[in-house]
Enzyme design. Structure first.
Site, PDB file in Angstrom:
ATOM      1  N   ILE A  21      -3.169   1.309  -6.231  1.00  0.00           N
ATOM      2  CA  ILE A  21      -4.505   1.087  -5.687  1.00  0.00           C
ATOM      3  C   ILE A  21      -4.462   0.977  -4.168  1.00  0.00           C
ATOM      4  CG2 ILE A  21      -6.396  -0.581  -5.565  1.00  0.00           C
ATOM      5  CD1 ILE A  21      -5.910  -1.186  -8.544  1.00  0.00           C
ATOM      6  N   SER A  30      -8.110  -9.102 -10.640  1.00  0.00           N
ATOM      7  CA  SER A  30      -7.834  -8.330 -11.855  1.00  0.00           C
ATOM      8  C   SER A  30      -8.723  -8.817 -12.990  1.00  0.00           C
ATOM      9  CB  SER A  30      -6.361  -8.512 -12.259  1.00  0.00           C
ATOM     10  OG  SER A  30      -6.118  -8.041 -13.573  1.00  0.00           O
ATOM     11  N   SER A  70       0.793  -1.234   0.000  1.00  0.00           N
ATOM     12  CA  SER A  70       0.000   0.000   0.000  1.00  0.00           C
ATOM     13  C   SER A  70       0.823   1.281   0.000  1.00  0.00           C
ATOM     14  CB  SER A  70      -0.943  -0.005   1.208  1.00  0.00           C
ATOM     15  OG  SER A  70      -0.273  -0.349   2.398  1.00  0.00           O
ATOM     16  N   THR A  71       2.064   1.219  -0.467  1.00  0.00           N
ATOM     17  CA  THR A  71       2.855   2.445  -0.542  1.00  0.00           C
ATOM     18  C   THR A  71       2.608   3.213  -1.833  1.00  0.00           C
ATOM     19  OG1 THR A  71       4.744   1.233  -1.462  1.00  0.00           O
ATOM     20  CG2 THR A  71       4.678   1.520   0.937  1.00  0.00           C
ATOM     21  N   TYR A  90       0.522 -14.721 -14.111  1.00  0.00           N
ATOM     22  CA  TYR A  90      -0.149 -13.673 -13.335  1.00  0.00           C
ATOM     23  C   TYR A  90      -1.655 -13.893 -13.335  1.00  0.00           C
ATOM     24  CZ  TYR A  90      -1.970  -8.969 -12.286  1.00  0.00           C
ATOM     25  OH  TYR A  90      -2.657  -7.900 -11.761  1.00  0.00           O
TER      26      TYR A  90
END
Length: 264
Positions: free
Chosen positions: A19, A141, A15-16, A154
């Protein structure tokens, strides 16, 4: 709208920036205590300070952990207080053809993208069940179903998150705990910005031209026909993290600009 998040504590992995940071900013603005997470203390400290400068009266903390290293995850889990809201957001990808992707590529993406949420949820969900309230969100995603040819590993991890999320939701039956997944589409994150800048420089075009070509030639199924803004995605996640979303459980919520198609 008051999301009724004051006195709630949230942990957001990865979270740096992107989103994750956008979600953190909204939750802090709603009065929640937010614990940010990043791989390095330096970048984490900058993100915490940036939010603290904007919201000086709110409580913002930071816990570093590299989710590719089980020992660091174990240390993180021991330091976490009771968590009301868990946002499993951390993720990596490597663009490569199926034939070029190595076993390590598959394993590393699975370890970080899937097992991070598994390990966090395994520790945090029982506490939520005891408290009879909690929110767990898995950030998947559009690639979970679109599966670009150069992002097969992914995409596999993002599809796996849907199964984990639904399975955990079934464990919460009759409680005040919910578990949902969110499927963002193409979003204007730092990575997307860098992609647009690099491609524009390489091809001698503007960023707007590259972005337009992406939707006319690559993500042709998008109804939005543009990159979503970070807040456009984060707003939905913040709502699902709130008491207002109490009737939504075991769901996979699309924030994909229509790219995945279908009516469900």
């Amino acid at each position: 709208m008051d999301l009724q998040l004051r006195n709630r504590t949230a942990f957001i992995s990865g979270s740096t920036a992107g989103i994750g940071y956008a979600v953190a900013r909204i939750l802090v603005g709603e009065g929640a205590t937010v614990i940010l997470n990043g791989r390095t203390q330096e970048k984490l400290g900058l993100a915490v300070q940036q939010l603290q400068d904007e919201f000086p009266k709110e409580t913002i903390l930071g816990l570093p952990a590299d989710f590719s290293k089980v020992s660091e995850v174990e240390r993180l889990l021991k330091k976490l207080p009771d968590i009301d809201i868990l946002v499993n957001n951390v993720g990596i990808y490597r663009a490569a053809s199926f034939f070029e992707a190595t076993d390590d590529d598959w394993q590393q993406q699975f370890e970080i993208n899937v097992m991070s949420g598994v390990r966090l949820s395994r520790t945090i969900l029982p506490r939520m069940m005891t408290n009879n309230w909690g929110r767990i969100l898995f950030i998947s995603s559009e690639c979970a179903t679109l599966v670009p040819e150069d992002l097969i590993p992914y995409s596999m991890t993002k599809t796996a998150l849907l199964a984990v999320s639904r399975g955990l939701a079934q464990l919460t039956k009759g409680t005040g705990v919910t578990v949902n997944s969110v499927l963002p589409g193409s979003t204007l994150s730092e990575g997307a910005e860098q992609f647009l800048e690099n491609t524009a420089r390489k091809e001698g075009k503007t960023k707007d031209e590259i972005a337009s070509a992406f939707f006319s030639e690559v993500r042709t199924s998008s109804l939005l026909q543009r990159f979503a803004g970070l807040d456009e995605v984060a707003n939905t996640i913040a709502y699902l993290a709130s008491p207002l979303s109490s009737a939504t459980n075991g769901a996979a919520i699309k924030v994909d600009g229509g790219s995945m198609g279908g009516i469900l």
